[in-house]
Design a protein around this motif. Structure first.
Motif, PDB file in Angstrom:
ATOM      1  N   LEU A   1     -21.126   4.608  -6.080  1.00 48.91           N
ATOM      2  CA  LEU A   1     -22.356   3.822  -5.951  1.00 48.91           C
ATOM      3  C   LEU A   1     -22.882   3.794  -4.518  1.00 48.91           C
ATOM      4  CD1 LEU A   1     -21.410   0.776  -8.216  1.00 48.91           C
ATOM      5  CD2 LEU A   1     -23.279   2.381  -8.642  1.00 48.91           C
TER       6      LEU A   1
ATOM      7  N   LEU B   1     -24.551  -3.233  -7.822  1.00 49.21           N
ATOM      8  CA  LEU B   1     -25.933  -2.800  -7.564  1.00 49.21           C
ATOM      9  C   LEU B   1     -26.842  -3.993  -7.262  1.00 49.21           C
ATOM     10  CD1 LEU B   1     -26.381   0.004 -10.255  1.00 49.21           C
ATOM     11  CD2 LEU B   1     -26.291   0.301  -7.766  1.00 49.21           C
TER      12      LEU B   1
ATOM     13  N   MET C   1     -16.319  -1.813 -16.494  1.00 50.08           N
ATOM     14  CA  MET C   1     -17.059  -0.748 -15.815  1.00 50.08           C
ATOM     15  C   MET C   1     -18.543  -1.106 -15.704  1.00 50.08           C
ATOM     16  SD  MET C   1     -15.869   2.189 -14.561  1.00 50.08           S
ATOM     17  CE  MET C   1     -14.529   2.679 -15.648  1.00 50.08           C
ATOM     18  N   TRP C   2     -19.114  -1.617 -16.772  1.00 52.31           N
ATOM     19  CA  TRP C   2     -20.524  -1.994 -16.803  1.00 52.31           C
ATOM     20  C   TRP C   2     -20.758  -3.225 -15.917  1.00 52.31           C
ATOM     21  CZ3 TRP C   2     -24.432  -0.371 -20.716  1.00 52.31           C
ATOM     22  CH2 TRP C   2     -25.640  -1.071 -20.610  1.00 52.31           C
TER      23      TRP C   2
ATOM     24  N   LEU D   1     -15.487   3.441  -7.916  1.00 53.19           N
ATOM     25  CA  LEU D   1     -16.801   2.902  -8.265  1.00 53.19           C
ATOM     26  C   LEU D   1     -17.642   2.672  -6.996  1.00 53.19           C
ATOM     27  CD1 LEU D   1     -18.122   2.099 -10.977  1.00 53.19           C
ATOM     28  CD2 LEU D   1     -17.309  -0.220 -10.598  1.00 53.19           C
ATOM     29  N   GLU D   2     -17.035   2.080  -5.974  1.00 53.19           N
ATOM     30  CA  GLU D   2     -17.738   1.858  -4.703  1.00 53.19           C
ATOM     31  C   GLU D   2     -18.213   3.168  -4.087  1.00 53.19           C
ATOM     32  OE1 GLU D   2     -15.560  -2.120  -2.864  1.00 53.19           O
ATOM     33  OE2 GLU D   2     -14.584  -0.162  -2.649  1.00 53.19           O
TER      34      GLU D   2
ATOM     35  N   TYR E   1     -25.997   5.123 -16.324  1.00 51.58           N
ATOM     36  CA  TYR E   1     -26.393   3.723 -16.158  1.00 51.58           C
ATOM     37  C   TYR E   1     -27.713   3.621 -15.395  1.00 51.58           C
ATOM     38  CZ  TYR E   1     -26.044  -1.245 -14.880  1.00 51.58           C
ATOM     39  OH  TYR E   1     -26.289  -2.578 -14.712  1.00 51.58           O
ATOM     40  N   LYS E   2     -27.827   4.384 -14.323  1.00 50.69           N
ATOM     41  CA  LYS E   2     -29.055   4.337 -13.522  1.00 50.69           C
ATOM     42  C   LYS E   2     -30.241   4.895 -14.303  1.00 50.69           C
ATOM     43  CE  LYS E   2     -27.066   4.413  -8.870  1.00 50.69           C
ATOM     44  NZ  LYS E   2     -26.955   5.171  -7.596  1.00 50.69           N
TER      45      LYS E   2
ATOM     46  N   THR F   1     -20.447  -2.365 -12.185  1.00 45.18           N
ATOM     47  CA  THR F   1     -21.580  -1.550 -11.729  1.00 45.18           C
ATOM     48  C   THR F   1     -22.826  -2.408 -11.559  1.00 45.18           C
ATOM     49  OG1 THR F   1     -20.682   0.435 -12.793  1.00 45.18           O
ATOM     50  CG2 THR F   1     -23.043   0.429 -12.295  1.00 45.18           C
ATOM     51  N   LYS F   2     -23.094  -3.220 -12.564  1.00 44.35           N
ATOM     52  CA  LYS F   2     -24.279  -4.092 -12.521  1.00 44.35           C
ATOM     53  C   LYS F   2     -24.227  -5.031 -11.312  1.00 44.35           C
ATOM     54  CE  LYS F   2     -26.794  -7.413 -15.484  1.00 44.35           C
ATOM     55  NZ  LYS F   2     -26.801  -8.578 -14.579  1.00 44.35           N
TER      56      LYS F   2
ATOM     57  N   ILE G   1     -16.266   8.253 -13.820  1.00 50.80           N
ATOM     58  CA  ILE G   1     -17.056   7.133 -13.296  1.00 50.80           C
ATOM     59  C   ILE G   1     -18.416   7.583 -12.779  1.00 50.80           C
ATOM     60  CG2 ILE G   1     -17.165   5.452 -11.399  1.00 50.80           C
ATOM     61  CD1 ILE G   1     -14.276   4.722 -12.002  1.00 50.80           C
TER      62      ILE G   1
ATOM     63  N   ILE H   1     -22.094   6.193 -14.045  1.00 53.08           N
ATOM     64  CA  ILE H   1     -23.096   5.627 -13.136  1.00 53.08           C
ATOM     65  C   ILE H   1     -24.417   6.379 -13.236  1.00 53.08           C
ATOM     66  CG2 ILE H   1     -23.696   5.324 -10.692  1.00 53.08           C
ATOM     67  CD1 ILE H   1     -20.689   4.680 -10.243  1.00 53.08           C
TER      68      ILE H   1
END
Length: 332
Positions: free
Chosen positions: A276, A202, A194-195, A272-273, A325-326, A198-199, A318, A322
């Motif tokens: 994000l 982005l 997941m991390w 996830l897409e 995370y941001k 995402t990283k 999710i 996110i």
């Protein structure tokens, strides 16, 4: 009387410690702050709870028994949530000795310490869905045989369960082992998909998609996981005090703790897409040694015994990850 949480700077341990503090418990957090992943993330987790007057942090390596005993002997302890361990399937291919030291020696040290405590209530410890190896029976049941691990990490976790069974039988030490299934959410681990996904998304980098995307996982949100852990902690297995030489009535049980909702990896990537607002460039790769194609949790045992009911689907979990995370990385 305090509750010890090992791995208190880790993903699950930190969240368990925070929940216990919120309900007024005295918590002693143990962690050696190793550099398996960014130590600053571990310190940032601790910073969230270190000002609570009921929290004490001890930087201790529990695989060193003398250090563990010296650190804990000054406290009165009634329960232990043993979540500290060397995690990761792939890392165990190249660094086997740290798994033996942390997951085997460390687990024995925790049990050996607990069994000498007066009026000790319960040891809850982390196992893993990895113990099921290449099991073809779906969903995975705690009644399935798990004697064919496909990674050293899995082998150490199965060994922990066996050692716990023997200690519970011999010393009547109440224990509960929890086989976690793909935990994710805020404050998660940088080595998990997941991390990483995402990283990379982005940053406009391709994401590594193993087995060409033909993978299924029982993604379990952190809040559901810690709810299950605390339910277990509050309900130690019963012991009638007798010992059988054939069979076992030891005060030891093992539960699956998952979301009870297997998700295709490509479906997870789509969520996830969408969250994000970016498409992922996928680097399709073969399956990795030690990995398995599918995991699925049969959670009927913990549902029936303790009323555990995971609530969070990935469509909800999710976006929460996110958002965190941001914020953590100061990304607008």
């Amino acid at each position: 009387m305090a509750i010890v949480v090992t791995g208190a700077a880790g993903f699950i341990g930190f969240n368990v410690a925070r929940l216990l503090l919120e309900r007024g418990e005295e918590v002693i957090g143990i962690d050696n702050l190793n550099d398996y992943y960014d130590v600053n993330l571990k310190k940032a987790r601790l910073a969230e709870i270190e000002n609570n007057p009921n929290f004490t942090f001890l930087k201790v390596d529990f695989s060193d028994f003398d250090s563990l005993k010296q650190a804990l002997d000054q406290h009165k302890i009634k329960k232990v949530v043993h979540l500290g361990a060397q995690a990761g399937v792939r890392y165990s291919l190249t660094n086997p000795f740290v798994y033996i030291q942390s997951n085997l020696v460390g687990h024995v040290n925790i049990m050996e310490y607990c069994r000498h405590l007066d009026d000790f209530d319960h040891l809850v410890y982390a196992s893993s869905s990895s113990v099921y190896g290449g099991n073809k029976n779906m969903p995975f049941s705690v009644d399935d045989r798990v004697d064919n691990p496909v990674s050293l990490y899995a082998a150490t976790k199965k060994s922990d369960e066996l050692m716990s069974q023997s200690y519970s039988h011999l010393f009547r030490l109440p224990q509960t082992g929890l086989r976690f299934f793909t935990v994710y959410g805020p404050w998660g681990r940088p080595d998990m998909a997941m991390w990483i996904f995402t990283k990379n998304i982005l940053e406009g980098k391709p994401i590594p998609v193993f087995n060409h995307g033909d993978m299924l996982r029982d993604f379990t949100y952190i809040e559901d996981i810690i709810d299950g852990i605390v339910r277990c902690l509050d309900n130690p297995p019963k012991d009638d005090g007798t010992m059988h030489t054939i069979g076992s009535n030891a005060p030891h049980r093992v539960y699956n703790i998952g979301n009870n909702n297997t998700v295709k990896l490509l479906d997870m990537i789509k969520v996830l897409e969408d969250a994000l607002g970016h498409k992922a460039e996928m680097d399709l790769l073969p399956i990795q040694p030690g990995d398995v194609r599918e995991t699925a949790a049969d959670i009927s045992a913990i549902q029936n015994d303790l009323g555990f009911e995971p609530k969070t689907k990935i469509e909800e979990g999710i976006p929460k990850f996110i958002h965190w995370y941001k914020q953590y990385h100061k990304i607008n």
